[in-house]
Structures are given as structure tokens and as C-alpha cells.
Design an enzyme around this catalytic site. Sequence first.
Site, mmCIF file in Angstrom:
data_model
loop_
_atom_site.group_PDB
_atom_site.id
_atom_site.type_symbol
_atom_site.label_atom_id
_atom_site.label_comp_id
_atom_site.label_asym_id
_atom_site.label_seq_id
_atom_site.Cartn_x
_atom_site.Cartn_y
_atom_site.Cartn_z
ATOM 1 N N TYR A 272 24.220 55.019 17.153
ATOM 2 C CA TYR A 272 23.869 54.040 18.189
ATOM 3 C C TYR A 272 23.657 54.711 19.543
ATOM 4 C CZ TYR A 272 24.271 50.449 21.732
ATOM 5 O OH TYR A 272 24.029 49.648 22.815
ATOM 6 N N ASN B 184 26.529 53.364 31.245
ATOM 7 C CA ASN B 184 27.488 52.570 30.485
ATOM 8 C C ASN B 184 28.904 52.864 30.961
ATOM 9 O OD1 ASN B 184 28.464 50.832 28.579
ATOM 10 N ND2 ASN B 184 27.367 51.765 26.869
ATOM 11 N N TYR C 179 59.809 28.936 57.797
ATOM 12 C CA TYR C 179 59.573 29.812 56.648
ATOM 13 C C TYR C 179 58.619 30.962 56.971
ATOM 14 C CZ TYR C 179 61.674 26.271 53.570
ATOM 15 O OH TYR C 179 62.512 25.393 52.953
ATOM 16 N N ARG D 82 61.112 33.374 58.489
ATOM 17 C CA ARG D 82 62.303 33.647 57.690
ATOM 18 C C ARG D 82 61.970 34.227 56.314
ATOM 19 N NH1 ARG D 82 65.767 28.983 55.371
ATOM 20 N NH2 ARG D 82 64.446 27.812 56.799
ATOM 21 N N PHE E 159 33.879 50.162 27.604
ATOM 22 C CA PHE E 159 33.029 49.747 28.720
ATOM 23 C C PHE E 159 33.391 48.364 29.240
ATOM 24 C CE2 PHE E 159 30.926 48.831 24.642
ATOM 25 C CZ PHE E 159 30.997 47.444 24.673
#
Length: 619
Positions: free
Chosen positions: A160, A303, A359, A362, A409
Site C-alpha cells: 500500500y 501522512n 471564591y 479564596r 496517523f
Amino acid sequence: MPRYTIHIRDEWLTVPCRDSTYTIQWLGHEALKRYTKNKPDNGGIKKAVTDIKFFARRCQGQGLLDEDDTIEDVLEDNDFVEIAIEGDAMSSDFIPYQPGVSQLYPSIYLFLDGNSLTSTDLVNLGKGLYKIKLSPEAENGVVKSRELLDTIVKENKVVYGITTGFGKFARTVIPVHKLKELQENLVRSHSAGVGSPLTPERTRMLLALRINVLAKGYSGISLETLHRMIEAFNASCLSFVPEKGTVGASGDLAPLSHLALGLMGEGKMWSPKSGWADAKYVLEAHGLKPISLKPKEGLALINGTQMITSLGAEAVERALAIARQADIIAAITLEVLKGTSKAFDSESHRFCDRVQDAYTMRCCPQVHGIVNDTIDFAKKIINTEINSATDNPISFTGSEGETISGGNFHGEYPAKALDFLAIGVHELAAISERRIERLCNPSLSELPAFLVNEGGLNSGFMIAHCTAASLVSENKVLCHPSSVDSLSTSAATEDHVSMGGWAARKALRVVEHVEQVLAIELIAACQGIEFLRPLRTTTPLEKVYDLVRSVVKPWIKDRFMSPDIEAVHRLLLDQKVWHVAQPYIERYNMEFLPESRPSSPTAFSLDPPASPRKRVRLE
């Protein structure tokens, strides 16, 4: 009509020439005229253009040009010329003209072996701090891998991507005499990206990372082709790579194809000396030859996950930088709002009149803490991906000498990590914006409304806070994970993809927004200090205040604010806030046992203490 690309200082100008019998002196003066025309102060040039003395040289071959020579005798159409003004002294970024000396990089080389590159290294390569060489071990591996590929072609094996088509055409066998055309067609057809090109810095990172992956010796690239890629990197000849078009499997096909296309001498390229021009001319101008693809080399070049990973590396490094500076900025805001540091102590509130803060003050350790852990996680994933073989098929040069079609890939790893990074680092902006609100709101800060005197006549930080709020709101949308999406492609052959390219791009945007929000908070907190004088904060925070005041003046009355935000954003990008506070933090961590520490890391000086303290001695 002939045209020439002229490099003057930090600008690239195109100068058309109706008559090629004009002289080099005319070309230089025409370029200087265009350069000064675009500068509000004439670029600092006080002389008339015709009185300016300059040197000119052709970029190709670095040859000096005589000002009396005619253009047609010494230049070709689309040629590149550098103009250096005699006695020039611009900004620190300007590199004086030195014939025969490379002006692109220092002579410092980073050896790539495919196994040891880090995200920090990659960002520095993008900045142009290093040239590249291959390690001897990497060269040997590349040669062996190519020998295996050549054997496959010689023996007419069906493998391939080497002797077959791609994707849906994987079962189509290609004749040997068309294998070169196969690879060239692959690169050309896959160069289908859209959008703005990557910046030179990001394209350098992309190219460097692809070189590093090929250096692992699993891709079958030839040493000749790899060396030409390295030569292009070292000359900063960078292909036009559109930022959009990848789905993150099979790798970043479109952007990497554009990267390869320029190296083939096709499409557009950029270099510091030429600007954007046809790739073949840019390569010629630097004495370089286009790559000529051998069997499998087109596939080897395109690739992989290098687009996702290189942008991800930048996002991780910038996130790390802003996260540690966010702690310092929050500390200044805590001081201005007269908050308590007892919430950060193991024996919280033991001797504290103020029971608790909001908050946003803190809970900074908890919110900032998980951000740091998220960054560490993402950085680990990115550094693994940087040194991974993400090609397909992969060639193994062991005793059996085989090639395997796999799925390295697929960009799912970096895609998921970068989606997580965006979600995590966003909280730095979310909590910062709320602290900006507390600084600007007089009912919460006990400071003048919007941190300015004569409110009503002046609006102060009113819209700066709105800007912060808008950036935080944008981030909420950008933090939607792209990797939860997948669309089948290539006729259902590639039926699950990562969408990692968008994960990387939006992670960078989220990080940039976080930097900008924290820049606004830092300016606002320093403005708050003005209303508390003559009181002073701790020594390191005063140093940070001084740093900010070196680029941004106190807000006495309304003025153009965007330049202030940009100036402080630049301080954060350069990590100058961290560098100012770092020595104090390091000393605090090294010298004080938990039970004897001051109430905060900033509540002491680098000077020797007035009285003895219990310390850890470093033997």
C-alpha cells in the site's frame, strides 16, 4: 512588466519596473521611496531618499550589486534583492548587513533523531533559534529504511502506498514507471486546504516536526530528500500552508501536502528575504533545489499528525507560561482587594479577623491547580506524539524487513488532549474576569468605580472589563470539544476521524484569550495599587508593578486603552512577569519549612532576614 521583491529592514516590497535599462540605484531609491511612504515617521529616515547611501545584493548567490549596473544586466524577472542602508541602526530586531553571512539563524544546531525532541525545543525552532542537523544514528536509520523500500520496488511487491493507489484506490496496482508520477499526483491533489497561511513561525514548527518524524527511520524517505528539507528549513524557505482542511486522519493530509508542494518547487513559498513568491524562485534565490519524489516519498511527507501536534506544542507552552503568571496576577488582585491569604494555609483562619473572601480569591489554588495538572497531562501527550512514527505504512528494517499498514496517523490522542487543554486553561480567564469585576465594582472593592477619578467624566476600566467578559464568552463556545465529532471521508475508507486540526487551532485561540484577559486584570490590579498609596505591597509584587509601569502609565484620565492591553499582553508572552517574581518564589520554596513560612510566598525580601529563621540547609 518585470517586478522585483526588495527586502528593506523588516519589510518586503514589490517594485515594478517599466524599463529594465534603469539602474540598480534607481531600483534602490524606488524601494526606499515605497518603504518611507508607508511609515508615519518615514521609518526614522531624515534624509531625502536620493541622498541615502545603501548596499544592494542579489539574494541568490549573495552577490553585491553595483548601483550603476542596469537591471537587465544583473537581475531576472521576479528576482529578490536586499537593500541595506549604510550606517543603519534600527530596533534590536534589525540585523546589520554583512556580506556573505547568514542573517536567518545563529550558528547553533539542534540535532534531531526522532526520539528526543520536546515541545519547548519545537517552539524554539519555530522562533528561529536553531538550525537543524540529523544525528548520525538517525542518518543510518533513514538509509536502512530507504533500502527496504527500494527492495520492495525492485521485486515488484504489492504494498500500500508504495506500488498501489491510496485510500479507496488501495487495490489499484501502479506500474513501476509511473511510481514517481503517483507520488507527485498525491501531493498535488491533496493540496486542497483553504484559509490564511500559517505564520512563518508555525510553518517552521510544522516543517521541523515532519523532519523529526522522518528521522525516526520508519517512513522510507531517502536521505537526499530529507537533507533538502533540512536545507529549506535552515534557509527559512517556507511553503504556503493554509490553516484549514485537515480532519486529523489519515493524518493532516491537506496542510502537509501544501508543505511538500512548496518543497517540490510548486505553489507559493515565503522566506525572510523574498516574502511570498513562487516556490521555485524562492528556492533558486537561496541556492536550493526542489525535491524530486521517489516511490513512497509523497506519502511519507504528508501522512502524519504534525499540524495538530506542532500547533498543540505551541498551545501547551503558552498555556504553561500564562498559568504560572496567573498566580502572580491573582496575588496582586488579592492584595488590592485586601483579601486574606489564610485560606491558603493548612491552619486557615486561626488568627484571621476576616473569615473568608469570595471564591474568586479564596479558591485560586483549587482552580489554578487543576489547570496546571491539565497542562501537564496535555504536555505529556504532545511530547509523546512529537516523537512518534505517524506514517503509514511503517517500514521495519529488522531481520524480516517488513512494512505494516497501521493507524498511527490517527490524531485522536493529541485531539483529545488539546480539547482538554482548552477546557482547563479557560478557567484562568473565567476566574480572572470575575476578579476584574470585583476590582471595578466600588461596592466590592472599596475603590473608585472603574478604577478612575472623576467617574462620569471618565469611564476608566468600564469597557476593558467588557472586553474581558466578551473573551470569556467566546471561550465558552471554543471549549466545545471538536474531537467528539467525526465525519466519514474517502468513500467510507476513512470512516472515523479526529478533527484534531480544529482542536489545535481553537486551543491556541483559547490560550490567547486567556492571556489577554489576564493582561487586563494585571493592568487593573496595578491601577488599584495607585489608590492605596502610600501603602506598599510585598517586594516581588512591587517589582511586578514596576515592570507594568515601565510600559503602561497610571490611569489619570481616559485615554486610548488598547495599546496598554497589548503592551502588557506582550509582557506575558515574553514571561517577564514570571521572570521578575521567580527568584522570590524559588527562595521561598527552598529555604522555608512549612511551619516557619511567612504567610505567603511574596511576603519576604531577597535580602537577608533581620532575625534568624528556621531553614532547610542545602548541603
